[in-house]
Design an enzyme around this catalytic site. Sequence first.
Site, PDB file in Angstrom:
ATOM      1  CE1 TYR A  68      38.286  28.772  31.607  1.00  0.00           C
ATOM      2  CE2 TYR A  68      37.731  26.501  32.141  1.00  0.00           C
ATOM      3  CZ  TYR A  68      38.627  27.435  31.629  1.00  0.00           C
ATOM      4  OH  TYR A  68      39.845  27.026  31.166  1.00  0.00           O
ATOM      5  CD  GLU A  70      38.305  31.792  27.950  1.00  0.00           C
ATOM      6  OE1 GLU A  70      39.050  30.808  27.825  1.00  0.00           O
ATOM      7  OE2 GLU A  70      37.631  32.258  27.012  1.00  0.00           O
ATOM      8  CG  ASP A 214      58.699  42.561  39.708  1.00  0.00           C
ATOM      9  OD1 ASP A 214      57.722  42.402  40.465  1.00  0.00           O
ATOM     10  OD2 ASP A 214      59.324  41.606  39.201  1.00  0.00           O
ATOM     11  CB  THR A 240      53.404  38.324  44.403  1.00  0.00           C
ATOM     12  OG1 THR A 240      54.213  38.983  45.376  1.00  0.00           O
ATOM     13  CG2 THR A 240      54.294  37.731  43.328  1.00  0.00           C
ATOM     14  CE  LYS A 243      57.684  37.460  46.538  1.00  0.00           C
ATOM     15  NZ  LYS A 243      56.895  37.156  45.337  1.00  0.00           N
ATOM     16  NE  ARG A 249      52.556  30.454  45.350  1.00  0.00           N
ATOM     17  CZ  ARG A 249      53.723  31.034  45.613  1.00  0.00           C
ATOM     18  NH1 ARG A 249      54.082  31.236  46.858  1.00  0.00           N
ATOM     19  NH2 ARG A 249      54.530  31.403  44.648  1.00  0.00           N
TER      20      ARG A 249
END
Length: 421
Positions: A68, A70, A214, A240, A243, A249
């Site tokens: 974790y 954060e 984008d 992203t 691709k 991903r």
Amino acid sequence: MPVTTPAASADAALPQDFDALLHEDPEVAGILLAESGRQSSTLQLVAAENFTSPAVLAALGSPLANKYAEGYPGARHHGGCEQADAVERVAVRRATTLFGADHANVQPHSGSSAVLAAYAALLRPGDTVLAMGLAHGGHLTHGAPGNFSGRWFEFAGYGVDPDSGLIDHTQVRALARARRPKAIVCGSISYPRHPDYETFREIADEVGAYLIADAAHPMGLIAGGAAPSPVPYADVVCATTHKVLRGPRGGMILCGAELAERIDRAVFPFTQGGAQMHTVAAKAVAFGEAATPAFAVYAHQVVAHARALAAGLEAEGFDVTTDGTDTHLVVVDPAPLGVDGRTARDRLMAAGMVLDTCALPHGDTRGLRLGTAAVTTQGMDEADMARIAALFGAAVREGDDAGRLRAEVGELTGRNPPYPG
Ligand SMILES: Cc1ncc(COP(=O)(O)O)c(C=O)c1O
């Protein structure tokens, strides 16, 4: 989804050591092996997909999946983040160097969360945004009614010229003047040409709007120098990391130094909690790979292959939108062959060619969207593209034998396994 036992898929090669999973959970292992078999025995022409390297997959399956973290490097809410900090710093450094940006945020869980964070950083609910209309190739996050974007913002949609299939900048300018958007988005799920970032910047400046690129689709081509970069023009670039870029991903955001803090706060704590550090590590690996000369060769091959495929499909009688492509994307209308997009897609799927339907510039019927990122990663060449085009024509024309075509597809994929050995 039918469950295939590991034994039934024993010939499916997997890049990771699967022994532990096979032992612990044969049911899930069987499904994953069946998926591996599907990916290696059919042609992956979904334009948003690719095959990541074994190194990227190894990072995804690493112990950072347990961590974790954060917050941001040096300012975490959890203990034990030394390695998480180190890997995120590497990912950020590699991303800013690769794309020539002041700042990179590599934490967005997906392309959509990157766009959500960009809107959160720059807009308030109710603001007007100008983006490509969904019927012309805009993404869900560009104002779809069922998406947060359509719910929380007022979208105006620009389109492409119905004849040429090219973005109609006169319309973009007129809409911008009439609607005075707070942000203009350029980017699409199916536009096979390069957006004119300079003209978008001019229009945004004229109406005092932010420009958000984008670049989910072309980001890998940009990394490899095979497409122009929006970084010098856009206030914020969302993308992203999968691709053509061939990473895990996930999403990323690039921006200038002046927006860095707003973007970071919009990602965490506004839209996300803890980053997925194994994915951040895999992004770092992918950025490292994308900076190599071999990746530049790959990116240029992807475009050459898309052009070869477009030419082959045109020769087969398909109507190719914009008369070709500058990218990894090819969009065709199968209507001249006497079928609609959905029927054509079903026939192609039956013959082992996996792809999507998409909107067409000129109206209500659907076309086919293909991409060459995955087949190029597999090592296919321009002659293979000509062969794929011929298989397409045969599959879509009524009466062709799907079994024979599937065998030909199997021969092509068998010669070019995505994960050899
Ligand atoms: C232009 C564009 N924006 C955003 C996205 C969203 O990416 P994700 O599916 O990772 O949320 C995509 C995905 O295909 C895309 O093409």
